[in-house]
Write a protein that holds these residues in place. Structure first.
Motif, PDB file in Angstrom:
ATOM      1  N   VAL A   7       0.842  -1.203   0.000  1.00 17.20           N
ATOM      2  CA  VAL A   7       0.000   0.000   0.000  1.00 17.20           C
ATOM      3  C   VAL A   7       0.878   1.253   0.000  1.00 17.20           C
ATOM      4  CG1 VAL A   7      -1.952  -1.051   1.186  1.00 17.20           C
ATOM      5  CG2 VAL A   7      -0.090  -0.032   2.524  1.00 17.20           C
ATOM      6  N   THR A   8       0.257   2.370  -0.324  1.00 21.87           N
ATOM      7  CA  THR A   8       0.842   3.666  -0.007  1.00 21.87           C
ATOM      8  C   THR A   8       0.200   4.101   1.304  1.00 21.87           C
ATOM      9  OG1 THR A   8       1.185   4.266  -2.313  1.00 21.87           O
ATOM     10  CG2 THR A   8       1.077   6.072  -0.719  1.00 21.87           C
ATOM     11  N   VAL A  10      -0.768   6.489   4.059  1.00 18.30           N
ATOM     12  CA  VAL A  10      -0.930   7.890   4.445  1.00 18.30           C
ATOM     13  C   VAL A  10      -1.102   7.868   5.957  1.00 18.30           C
ATOM     14  CG1 VAL A  10      -2.270   9.992   4.100  1.00 18.30           C
ATOM     15  CG2 VAL A  10      -2.052   8.329   2.232  1.00 18.30           C
ATOM     16  N   VAL A  18       3.969   9.940   4.238  1.00 13.42           N
ATOM     17  CA  VAL A  18       3.262   9.135   3.246  1.00 13.42           C
ATOM     18  C   VAL A  18       4.287   8.143   2.713  1.00 13.42           C
ATOM     19  CG1 VAL A  18       1.988   9.140   1.075  1.00 13.42           C
ATOM     20  CG2 VAL A  18       1.707  11.045   2.701  1.00 13.42           C
ATOM     21  N   ALA A  20       5.435   5.067   0.455  1.00 12.59           N
ATOM     22  CA  ALA A  20       5.151   4.216  -0.711  1.00 12.59           C
ATOM     23  C   ALA A  20       5.654   2.807  -0.437  1.00 12.59           C
ATOM     24  CB  ALA A  20       5.833   4.798  -1.937  1.00 12.59           C
ATOM     25  N   LEU A  56      -4.324   3.158  -1.425  1.00 11.27           N
ATOM     26  CA  LEU A  56      -3.928   3.987  -0.282  1.00 11.27           C
ATOM     27  C   LEU A  56      -4.407   3.312   0.995  1.00 11.27           C
ATOM     28  CD1 LEU A  56      -5.023   7.642  -1.194  1.00 11.27           C
ATOM     29  CD2 LEU A  56      -2.800   6.532  -1.609  1.00 11.27           C
ATOM     30  N   LEU A  58      -5.201   4.340   4.856  1.00 12.15           N
ATOM     31  CA  LEU A  58      -5.453   5.546   5.665  1.00 12.15           C
ATOM     32  C   LEU A  58      -6.069   5.137   6.994  1.00 12.15           C
ATOM     33  CD1 LEU A  58      -7.342   7.088   2.743  1.00 12.15           C
ATOM     34  CD2 LEU A  58      -5.542   8.430   3.813  1.00 12.15           C
ATOM     35  N   VAL A 380      -2.875   9.072 -11.010  1.00  6.00           N
ATOM     36  CA  VAL A 380      -2.634   9.508  -9.638  1.00  6.00           C
ATOM     37  C   VAL A 380      -1.339  10.329  -9.579  1.00  6.00           C
ATOM     38  CG1 VAL A 380      -2.461   8.826  -7.223  1.00  6.00           C
ATOM     39  CG2 VAL A 380      -3.792   7.427  -8.822  1.00  6.00           C
ATOM     40  N   PRO A 383      -1.873  11.619  -4.691  1.00  5.07           N
ATOM     41  CA  PRO A 383      -2.906  10.752  -4.106  1.00  5.07           C
ATOM     42  C   PRO A 383      -3.861  11.491  -3.174  1.00  5.07           C
ATOM     43  CG  PRO A 383      -0.725  10.263  -3.166  1.00  5.07           C
ATOM     44  CD  PRO A 383      -0.514  11.193  -4.321  1.00  5.07           C
ATOM     45  N   ILE A 384      -3.365  12.499  -2.451  1.00  6.02           N
ATOM     46  CA  ILE A 384      -4.257  13.215  -1.512  1.00  6.02           C
ATOM     47  C   ILE A 384      -5.255  14.064  -2.302  1.00  6.02           C
ATOM     48  CG2 ILE A 384      -4.360  14.711   0.509  1.00  6.02           C
ATOM     49  CD1 ILE A 384      -2.760  12.056   0.866  1.00  6.02           C
ATOM     50  N   LEU A 387      -7.845  11.727  -3.683  1.00  5.59           N
ATOM     51  CA  LEU A 387      -8.737  11.246  -2.621  1.00  5.59           C
ATOM     52  C   LEU A 387      -9.783  12.296  -2.281  1.00  5.59           C
ATOM     53  CD1 LEU A 387      -9.387   9.174  -0.292  1.00  5.59           C
ATOM     54  CD2 LEU A 387      -7.890  10.591   1.136  1.00  5.59           C
TER      55      LEU A 387
END
Ligand code: ZN
Length: 445
Positions: A7-8, A10, A18, A20, A56, A58, A380, A383-384, A387
């Motif tokens: 996953v990435t 966050v 963040v 990667a 992602l 989170l 992407v 990514p933020i 999102l």
């Protein structure tokens, strides 16, 4: 041991890292490690894997203003200002509905929350007639985290709320908290009860609980306090002893700079619900000003009645648009700001930042995986940004709360979705009998 891979991440930790190509290890109900997959995966060959490739990770979202019992009103209260909304729809619904309807309403709301990544919600003004045994069982079964604010509008409901805190605070293995949902006057003619507000704060303090109150939402709210006491609402609230870190104030659309200073000095958090307040033309919470003054500002949907959704991803975008347009300056509230409101600041606002709100070792394993490999969230570059500005709740693929997988590959693990929808439809039809019939301009055949 559960191992979330590829996953990435966050993290929303203090450095806002963040990461990667990350992995997250979970043991029981808690996160053990968050880091590069190469550092973690080989150490746990026997762990159960959750493959998050391309997604992602989170912390689960915190919806700090979510009237779960109003989910059945979706589509029945549109295009209304707050007084007819409350007087003609919400109050008749609440006072005349069968209390059993609340369970169906809560389950529908929680179903939508899980599907859109919300793992913790605050339900203000929990009706004293509701069956808290049934409600807390429903919350426990669905698997999410909740703060139930039991309605207090007089000495009798103060005692009932105290009993609710004693009986149910800490239920569902600690996932349920119970607070006092304080009613304060908003209009001339509303009951003013000197002593009740301070008594409620003192009772909450004695029980280690807190307050939740709608506050300074409308122009009428502040004119009431200025006309009657010559005080701004926050000055009045400070005099009453109801401010502090364990109080959550809802909306605050008309808070001033002076009041922001009082809220910051007393550590009192606010929750903004931009879609609902803009839709009802109540106003726009001055989120930027409050944050700049040092006030914790959480994010809430308000719910299906006046939002018409519990989707906190879409709410993040609304928060940015509302701040930018009201200040006429792009970037007044950024995607990063909005994500803080929906996660770590929501946790801080509830006094739960030691447990939830970020992906960090030792915290509760409340996390979601969001799949951005869809047409509407591709490519992407950031990514933020994707999102907050492009995604919606439907991008949520996996939801884990307290280490328990509630949603995986878009499928609910332990909940009969069809049964919840059918129950809600039946309950909504029943509940609607007490509501005015709204005229439709189009011809429906
Ligand atoms: Zn509300």
């Amino acid at each position: 041991m559960l191992l979330v891979t590829d996953v990435t991440a966050v993290t929303m930790d203090a450095d806002r890292r963040v990461i990667a190509d990350a992995a997250i290890t979970i043991d029981g109900t808690r996160i053990v490690a968050v880091g590069k997959a190469t550092d973690l995966v080989d150490h746990h060959p026997d762990a159960e894997r959750v493959d998050g490739r391309g997604m992602l990770a989170l912390p689960g979202f915190v919806d700090a203003h979510a009237h779960a019992d109003q989910s059945l009103l979706r589509g029945r209260t549109d295009d209304l200002a707050w007084i007819p909304f409350i007087a003609e729809y919400v109050t008749p619904y609440l006072t005349r509905r069968d209390p059993a309807v609340a369970v169906a309403a809560y389950r529908l709301a929680m179903l939508e929350m899980i599907r859109s990544g919300t793992t913790c919600f605050v339900s203000p003004n929990v009706d004293p007639r509701d069956d808290l045994d049934a409600l807390t069982t429903a919350i426990d079964t669905m698997g999410v985290r909740a703060v139930l604010a039991h309605w207090v509008d007089g000495p009798d409901t103060l005692d009932l709320a105290s009993a609710a805190v004693e009986d149910w605070d800490g239920a569902a293995a600690g996932r349920i908290k119970v607070r006092f949902g304080l009613d304060i006057p908003r209009l001339p003619g509303d009951r003013y009860q000197p002593g009740l507000y301070r008594a409620t704060a003192e009772r909450a303090d004695a029980l280690g609980s807190g307050l939740v109150s709608h506050f300074c939402s409308e122009t009428e709210d502040w004119t009431y306090y200025e006309d009657r006491f010559g005080l701004r609402p926050t000055q009045w609230a400070e005099d009453q002893g109801i401010l502090g870190p364990s109080t959550l104030l809802i909306n605050g659309c008309w808070l001033t700079a002076v009041e922001a200073g009082i809220l910051a000095a007393t550590g009192t958090p606010v929750v903004a619900s931009p879609t609902a307040t803009m839709k009802m033309a109540s106003g726009v919470t001055p989120v930027r000003d409050l944050r700049d003054a040092g006030v914790i500002v959480a994010l809430g949907t308000d719910g299906a009645a006046n939002n018409n959704s519990f989707d906190l991803i879409r709410e993040m975008k609304a928060a940015c648009l509302g701040q930018n347009s009201s200040r006429r300056r792009a970037g007044t509230l950024t995607a990063e700001d909005a994500l803080e409101m929906a996660t770590i600041d929501g946790a801080r606002a509830l006094g739960q930042a030691d447990e939830i709100g970020s992906l960090e070792p030792g915290k509760r394993a409340d996390l979601i995986l969001v799949d951005l490999a869809r047409a509407h969230t591709w490519p992407v570059a950031d990514p933020i940004a994707n999102l907050v500005y492009a995604a919606h709740g439907g991008n949520v693929d996996t939801v884990i709360v307290d280490g328990r997988v509630l949603l995986r590959d878009g499928g609910l693990a332990a909940v009969d979705e069809a049964a919840i929808l059918a129950d809600a439809a039946r309950a909504a039809t029943e509940a609607a009998r007490v509501l005015p019939v709204r005229a439709r301009r189009w011809r429906y055949e």
